[in-house]
Design an enzyme around this catalytic site. Structure first.
Site, PDB file in Angstrom:
ATOM      1  N   TYR A   1       0.815  -1.220   0.000  1.00  0.00           N
ATOM      2  CA  TYR A   1       0.000   0.000   0.000  1.00  0.00           C
ATOM      3  C   TYR A   1       0.850   1.273   0.000  1.00  0.00           C
ATOM      4  O   TYR A   1       0.552   2.230   0.703  1.00  0.00           O
ATOM      5  CB  TYR A   1      -0.933   0.040   1.225  1.00  0.00           C
ATOM      6  CG  TYR A   1      -1.564  -1.280   1.555  1.00  0.00           C
ATOM      7  CD1 TYR A   1      -2.597  -1.785   0.776  1.00  0.00           C
ATOM      8  CD2 TYR A   1      -1.120  -2.034   2.637  1.00  0.00           C
ATOM      9  CE1 TYR A   1      -3.180  -3.009   1.071  1.00  0.00           C
ATOM     10  CE2 TYR A   1      -1.696  -3.263   2.938  1.00  0.00           C
ATOM     11  CZ  TYR A   1      -2.728  -3.740   2.148  1.00  0.00           C
ATOM     12  OH  TYR A   1      -3.293  -4.944   2.444  1.00  0.00           O
TER      13      TYR A   1
ATOM     14  N   TYR B   1     -11.885  -6.781   7.378  1.00  0.00           N
ATOM     15  CA  TYR B   1     -10.750  -6.933   6.460  1.00  0.00           C
ATOM     16  C   TYR B   1     -10.558  -8.418   6.178  1.00  0.00           C
ATOM     17  O   TYR B   1     -10.455  -9.221   7.101  1.00  0.00           O
ATOM     18  CB  TYR B   1      -9.455  -6.335   7.032  1.00  0.00           C
ATOM     19  CG  TYR B   1      -8.300  -6.590   6.084  1.00  0.00           C
ATOM     20  CD1 TYR B   1      -8.158  -5.824   4.928  1.00  0.00           C
ATOM     21  CD2 TYR B   1      -7.409  -7.631   6.296  1.00  0.00           C
ATOM     22  CE1 TYR B   1      -7.152  -6.095   4.015  1.00  0.00           C
ATOM     23  CE2 TYR B   1      -6.399  -7.900   5.392  1.00  0.00           C
ATOM     24  CZ  TYR B   1      -6.279  -7.130   4.247  1.00  0.00           C
ATOM     25  OH  TYR B   1      -5.277  -7.414   3.340  1.00  0.00           O
TER      26      TYR B   1
HETATM   27  C1  LIG Z   1      -4.167 -10.669   6.867  1.00  0.00           C
HETATM   28  C2  LIG Z   1      -5.568 -11.094   6.762  1.00  0.00           C
HETATM   29  C3  LIG Z   1      -6.070 -11.666   5.579  1.00  0.00           C
HETATM   30  C4  LIG Z   1      -5.231 -11.812   4.323  1.00  0.00           C
HETATM   31  O1  LIG Z   1      -4.152 -12.663   4.487  1.00  0.00           O
HETATM   32  P1  LIG Z   1      -2.885 -12.557   3.511  1.00  0.00           P
HETATM   33  O2  LIG Z   1      -2.018 -13.688   3.926  1.00  0.00           O
HETATM   34  O3  LIG Z   1      -2.286 -11.213   3.729  1.00  0.00           O
HETATM   35  O4  LIG Z   1      -3.404 -12.727   2.122  1.00  0.00           O
HETATM   36  C5  LIG Z   1      -7.394 -12.059   5.563  1.00  0.00           C
HETATM   37  N1  LIG Z   1      -8.179 -11.917   6.650  1.00  0.00           N
HETATM   38  C6  LIG Z   1      -7.729 -11.392   7.801  1.00  0.00           C
HETATM   39  C7  LIG Z   1      -8.643 -11.281   8.977  1.00  0.00           C
HETATM   40  C8  LIG Z   1      -6.408 -10.955   7.898  1.00  0.00           C
HETATM   41  O5  LIG Z   1      -5.963 -10.393   9.026  1.00  0.00           O
END
Ligand SMILES: *Cc1c(COP(=O)(O)O)cnc(C)c1O
Length: 437
Positions: free
Chosen positions: A20, A148
């Protein structure tokens, strides 16, 4: 001639993209040479405490003997082999362990290479579950504000629609439905009003909703919101009522971080689909998993269908071997007591920040501490200030938050919380002066 160190940093700045971040950013990255225990060693030899566990993953700290050994031993056997038509010991062992430690309904495991992909797989499971059974109307997901779930397209389409990058992909992302973020804070008295927005969205739209996706108890990167288990319980009950699948994203919260092995245990509920990642390998390498029930897989496979996914590095043996070692290390340690102690200490020491006027709120759960400010932080101020205090903290938006490795000592944690107080206080002065000018 520029020095070799400066040359490397400048090369990085000009050619390598970071998360980002603008390409060719105004300031250089922090160069890390090596890491051991809770410490990152910088170019100049300074050792700083990693308060972020490299984004939730490094739960045992860095350079752990048993994990190193597991990796080396697996390397001498095979680092990788394709998973199409082939299987191997590390994957079987890991699947067994994950099935054993998660909810009893979860008995099917899909291994993938990152959290975002684990979420993609979960979404595919949910859509295929309905589609295979002839219900193609259910083509939306009900998600939450402040959620997220990752950066790939499907995952992004269920992230918070305002802070979650939707505006950059307007018109391209799959349009899902969003309920208000869980409003009842952890520990607060439950009231039905907190679930009313979710309940009405589900009631109105359930015919087109395949699944609900939520991060249990702690919404992580979308706002560090720590909410009541009663909320999660109500979500489960309403999913049952309207016959909608429930996907729990434990990628950040899994493996002890919140004080339970999995955060959904606080609510005593069963997910239909569960995503894990991040701390699965103790932060050694990229591996994630999506678990589901026999019932969901039977639905997916109705009318001769199969789940349509298969990454090249699926169930990578090296990653599975390290994950097995990491789980063994965790489960054979007094992790509950350790995390309880971290929680107690974070509570005592971080609440001091509430005395600062720039601070809006302090919250903690398990080995997670959040200091929410009234305004957004300036990383160009904060990053060097934290390094000067000997810690690595990476705030975002208005949130200064930490989730240290579980192996952090009492003294190291005090060092960390004192550094946060010092830097937030300095930031308050800096902002006050800025306003005067
Ligand atoms: C970090 C995260 C993801 C994504 O995982 P990556 O390994 O970065 O692709 C998905 N859901 C949650 C809750 C996360 O904290």
């Amino acid at each position: 001639m520029v020095s070799p160190e400066l040359y490397r940093l400048e090369y990085d700045r000009e050619h390598i993209l970071h998360p980002y971040a603008p390409s060719n950013p105004p300031s250089n990255m922090t160069f890390v040479k090596s890491a051991k225990g809770v410490y990152l060693e910088l170019e100049n030899g300074q050792k700083i405490i990693d308060a972020m566990s490299s984004w939730w993953s490094v739960i045992h700290g860095y350079n752990v003997e048993s994990l190193n050994t597991a990796a080396v031993e697996q390397l001498t056997k095979m680092s990788h082999v394709m998973f199409g038509g082939i299987t191997h010991e590390p994957a079987i062992k890991l699947a067994q362990k994950l099935i054993e430690i998660t909810d009893k309904h979860l008995e099917r495991v899909f291994f993938s290479d990152s959290g975002s992909v684990a979420v993609e797989v979960a979404l595919k499971m949910a859509f295929q579950y309905w589609n295979s059974q002839g219900n193609s109307q259910k083509n939306k997901i009900l998600a939450f504000s402040k959620g997220y779930h990752g950066d790939t397209f499907g995952a992004m389409s269920v992230c918070d629609p305002i802070t979650g990058m939707h505006s950059a992909f307007e018109g391209i992302l799959h349009k899902n439905i969003f309920a208000d973020s869980p409003g009842c804070p952890y520990g607060a008295k439950w009231d039905e009003k907190y679930i009313s927005d979710f309940a009405s969205k589900l009631e109105q739209n359930h015919k087109e909703i395949a699944a609900v996706i939520i991060e249990p108890i702690v919404q992580g990167a979308g706002g560090m919101n720590i909410y009541s288990p009663s909320f999660l319980k109500s979500v489960r009950a309403l999913c049952n009522k309207y016959d909608v699948l429930l996907i729990l994203d434990e990628i950040a919260t899994g493996f002890g971080r919140t004080g339970k092995l999995f955060a959904y245990e606080y609510a005593n509920i069963s997910p239909d689909i569960l995503c894990v990642g991040k701390a699965l390998t103790g932060g050694y390498m990229s591996l994630a998993a999506t678990l589901t029930s026999k019932k969901v897989m039977q639905g997916v496979e109705a009318n001769g269908n199969v789940l349509m996914h298969g990454p090249t590095f699926m169930a990578n043996p090296l990653a599975c071997a390290v994950a097995n070692a990491s789980l063994e290390l965790l489960l054979n340690s007094p992790w509950k007591e350790k995390i309880q102690n971290i929680q107690t200490q974070l509570n005592e020491e971080l609440t001091k920040c509430e005395a600062l006027t720039i601070v809006k709120a302090v919250r903690t759960l398990g080995a997670i501490g959040v200091v929410e400010l009234h305004e957004e932080v300036d990383l160009d101020f904060m990053t060097p200030a934290f390094i000067k205090e000997g810690v690595w903290v990476r705030p975002f938006l208005n949130l200064v938050y930490i989730m240290p490795p579980f192996v952090i000592t009492k003294e190291e944690l005090t060092h960390l919380t004192s550094a946060i107080f010092t830097v937030v206080k300095a930031y308050e002065c800096y902002k006050a002066n800025e306003k005067k000018v």
